[in-house]
Design a protein around this motif. Sequence first.
Motif, mmCIF file in Angstrom:
data_model
loop_
_atom_site.group_PDB
_atom_site.id
_atom_site.type_symbol
_atom_site.label_atom_id
_atom_site.label_comp_id
_atom_site.label_asym_id
_atom_site.label_seq_id
_atom_site.Cartn_x
_atom_site.Cartn_y
_atom_site.Cartn_z
ATOM 1 N N THR A 1 0.778 -1.157 -0.117
ATOM 2 C CA THR A 1 -0.121 0.069 0.047
ATOM 3 C C THR A 1 0.895 1.138 0.123
ATOM 4 O OG1 THR A 1 -0.285 0.113 2.357
ATOM 5 C CG2 THR A 1 -1.917 -1.439 1.337
ATOM 6 N N GLU A 2 0.113 2.602 -0.187
ATOM 7 C CA GLU A 2 0.941 3.768 -0.250
ATOM 8 C C GLU A 2 1.562 4.022 1.135
ATOM 9 O OE1 GLU A 2 -0.030 7.974 -2.359
ATOM 10 O OE2 GLU A 2 -1.628 6.797 -1.135
ATOM 11 N N VAL A 3 2.598 4.419 1.098
ATOM 12 C CA VAL A 3 3.178 4.694 2.469
ATOM 13 C C VAL A 3 3.668 6.187 2.576
ATOM 14 C CG1 VAL A 3 3.980 2.404 2.891
ATOM 15 C CG2 VAL A 3 5.582 4.070 1.291
ATOM 16 N N LYS A 4 2.836 7.391 2.246
ATOM 17 C CA LYS A 4 3.178 8.715 2.690
ATOM 18 C C LYS A 4 3.044 8.697 4.146
ATOM 19 C CE LYS A 4 1.628 10.444 -2.114
ATOM 20 N NZ LYS A 4 0.590 11.230 -2.443
ATOM 21 N N PHE A 5 3.186 10.114 4.675
ATOM 22 C CA PHE A 5 3.272 10.289 6.038
ATOM 23 C C PHE A 5 2.054 10.090 6.603
ATOM 24 C CE2 PHE A 5 3.007 13.198 9.914
ATOM 25 C CZ PHE A 5 4.237 12.555 10.483
ATOM 26 N N ARG A 6 0.870 10.680 5.936
ATOM 27 C CA ARG A 6 -0.386 10.444 6.598
ATOM 28 C C ARG A 6 -0.912 9.103 6.541
ATOM 29 N NH1 ARG A 6 -4.869 13.996 3.869
ATOM 30 N NH2 ARG A 6 -6.024 13.038 6.014
ATOM 31 N N GLN A 7 -0.443 8.359 5.628
ATOM 32 C CA GLN A 7 -0.868 6.751 5.589
ATOM 33 C C GLN A 7 -0.350 6.099 6.617
ATOM 34 O OE1 GLN A 7 -0.593 8.443 2.374
ATOM 35 N NE2 GLN A 7 -2.785 8.677 2.487
ATOM 36 N N ILE A 8 1.027 6.347 6.949
ATOM 37 C CA ILE A 8 1.958 5.677 7.879
ATOM 38 C C ILE A 8 1.328 5.975 9.210
ATOM 39 C CG2 ILE A 8 4.111 5.669 9.263
ATOM 40 C CD1 ILE A 8 5.335 6.144 6.468
ATOM 41 N N LEU A 9 0.811 7.218 9.552
ATOM 42 C CA LEU A 9 0.033 7.751 10.688
ATOM 43 C C LEU A 9 -1.169 6.758 10.993
ATOM 44 C CD1 LEU A 9 0.474 11.498 10.913
ATOM 45 C CD2 LEU A 9 1.722 9.892 12.508
ATOM 46 N N LYS A 10 -1.915 6.651 10.061
ATOM 47 C CA LYS A 10 -3.045 5.917 9.979
ATOM 48 C C LYS A 10 -2.969 4.666 10.025
ATOM 49 C CE LYS A 10 -5.465 9.356 7.083
ATOM 50 N NZ LYS A 10 -6.210 9.510 5.737
ATOM 51 N N TRP A 11 -2.024 4.007 9.594
ATOM 52 C CA TRP A 11 -1.646 2.593 9.681
ATOM 53 C C TRP A 11 -1.292 2.339 11.084
ATOM 54 C CZ3 TRP A 11 -3.743 -1.197 7.327
ATOM 55 C CH2 TRP A 11 -3.830 -1.455 5.934
ATOM 56 N N VAL A 12 -0.425 2.999 11.653
ATOM 57 C CA VAL A 12 -0.169 2.671 13.115
ATOM 58 C C VAL A 12 -1.128 2.911 14.022
ATOM 59 C CG1 VAL A 12 1.566 3.453 14.974
ATOM 60 C CG2 VAL A 12 2.358 3.332 12.627
ATOM 61 N N SER A 13 -1.776 3.783 13.744
ATOM 62 C CA SER A 13 -2.959 4.214 14.765
ATOM 63 C C SER A 13 -4.133 3.112 14.484
ATOM 64 C CB SER A 13 -3.873 5.255 14.192
ATOM 65 O OG SER A 13 -2.774 6.474 14.599
ATOM 66 N N VAL B 1 6.078 -3.744 8.054
ATOM 67 C CA VAL B 1 5.155 -3.373 6.880
ATOM 68 C C VAL B 1 5.679 -2.271 6.184
ATOM 69 C CG1 VAL B 1 3.135 -4.623 7.493
ATOM 70 C CG2 VAL B 1 3.566 -2.259 7.939
ATOM 71 N N ILE B 2 6.404 -1.221 6.946
ATOM 72 C CA ILE B 2 6.784 0.058 6.705
ATOM 73 C C ILE B 2 8.333 0.036 6.143
ATOM 74 C CG2 ILE B 2 6.860 2.504 6.843
ATOM 75 C CD1 ILE B 2 4.072 1.350 6.036
ATOM 76 N N GLU B 3 9.167 -0.287 7.231
ATOM 77 C CA GLU B 3 10.544 0.000 7.306
ATOM 78 C C GLU B 3 11.307 -1.101 6.888
ATOM 79 O OE1 GLU B 3 12.292 2.522 8.038
ATOM 80 O OE2 GLU B 3 10.607 3.774 8.694
#
Length: 474
Positions: A269-281, A318-320
Amino acid sequence: MEECISVFDMLKIGVGPSSSHTLGPWRGAEHFLNELREENILSKIIRIKVDLFGSLSLTGKGHATDLAVMLGLTGADPEFIPIENIDKIISSIKKNKELNLASEVMIPFDMETDIIFNKNFLPFHSNGFSFTAYTSESEYESTFYSIGGGFVVKEERANAKKKLEIKCAFPFPIQRADELLNYTIQEDKSISEIVYENEISMRTPKNVHSELMRVWHTMLECMYIGCHSEGILPGGLNVRRRAFDMHQNLIGLANYSNPQEWLECIRKTEVKFRQILKWVSCFALAVNEVNAALGRVVTAPTNGSAGVIPAVLMYYLVIENHDAGEKEIKQFLMVAGEIGSIFKKGATISAAMGGCQAEIGVSSAMAAAALCELMGGKPAQVLMAAEIAMEHHLGLTCDPIGGLVQIPCIERNTMGAIKAINAAELALETDPKNAKVPLDKVINTMWETAKDMNTKYKETSEGGLAISVNMADC
């Protein structure tokens, strides 16, 4: 002998919504059954009375403490009981006014009269509870204390410095963070390597591996269930699950049929900053919504803070680092568990003793340290990450509305997870020689803050949001 707390003591598998108010009393009931067996009176019991004191009484209904003690008295194990069986067992007790003690002796039991909520606090700890068993000729009484994270002690044993935790002779006994750091320097090992040496002094390497992976798979399944469950959480606050909608918006039309395939889809999936915040949350919300619904979670270090560590570990996977696997998962969990044990030894992991700084604050510190090591941090930076995370949770109160582990608890897990990631990044960009506040100092400060904190902000629902927002408002 040093107090040796295993990673598996800090990361327990159990049922929500609270480690101190649900899992602890459940385990206490199991200990009581063992005492009855030792006294050779289990088969003679004709009645059981349960007394809940202090915080367990004040917020026990919202934390399902009454249900937990009944389940414990039946002999059910919170780690393995099928979740779907919980309602069946409780409904049967309520309807028939009978309890199958230890699954061996059927006794009359009316939860309305045989479980007593005493608002007074016992002097030893705010989470006290006692069981009284009656035979036709005598009675047997025993008192326990749930001290956070599912740990249970008896006052006389605690005063004798004999806890119910495992006592052992670790090759690297650790009470303080500076001791841990010294071991890493002397042995030229990472923190996770030091922890691993301690763990295999009690278990085989194969067992350590399998148990760590069982903890992780429980976390992953919990996130998966939470992201795919919708509706209203039980308890009367009418809190709507949010992880489901957030997840649907983030995952899109991906196809998968199990948690591992789901993890692989998220990596695409897309990993822009807002998406990262949303995924973690989303990950953190999912876990604590499952917890609030009496689902199976991993105390990390408590049920109320169970979402922080899986959310941050999932972020890494999933991100790093898409190539990360079992090695990194085990490394993360071992570091997190050790940091949690140092907080427990030097302060507390019980919100009833220290407010929410003892739960979300500690879990954030655990996750920050673990992430920092996976990102290449040196041991001194790993400890700095834990310090930064806790420093910015100091004084956080525990004021659950209606005594339920829902508001503000569920959202606080998202905040703790984000702070953990931030703390790890700050530590990675800092020379430890320039650090002004060592981890041991912040742990001591946390404990002093806990002692200064007004009791109404320690999981009593007598202050803060708990009285500003009424159940009727929801």
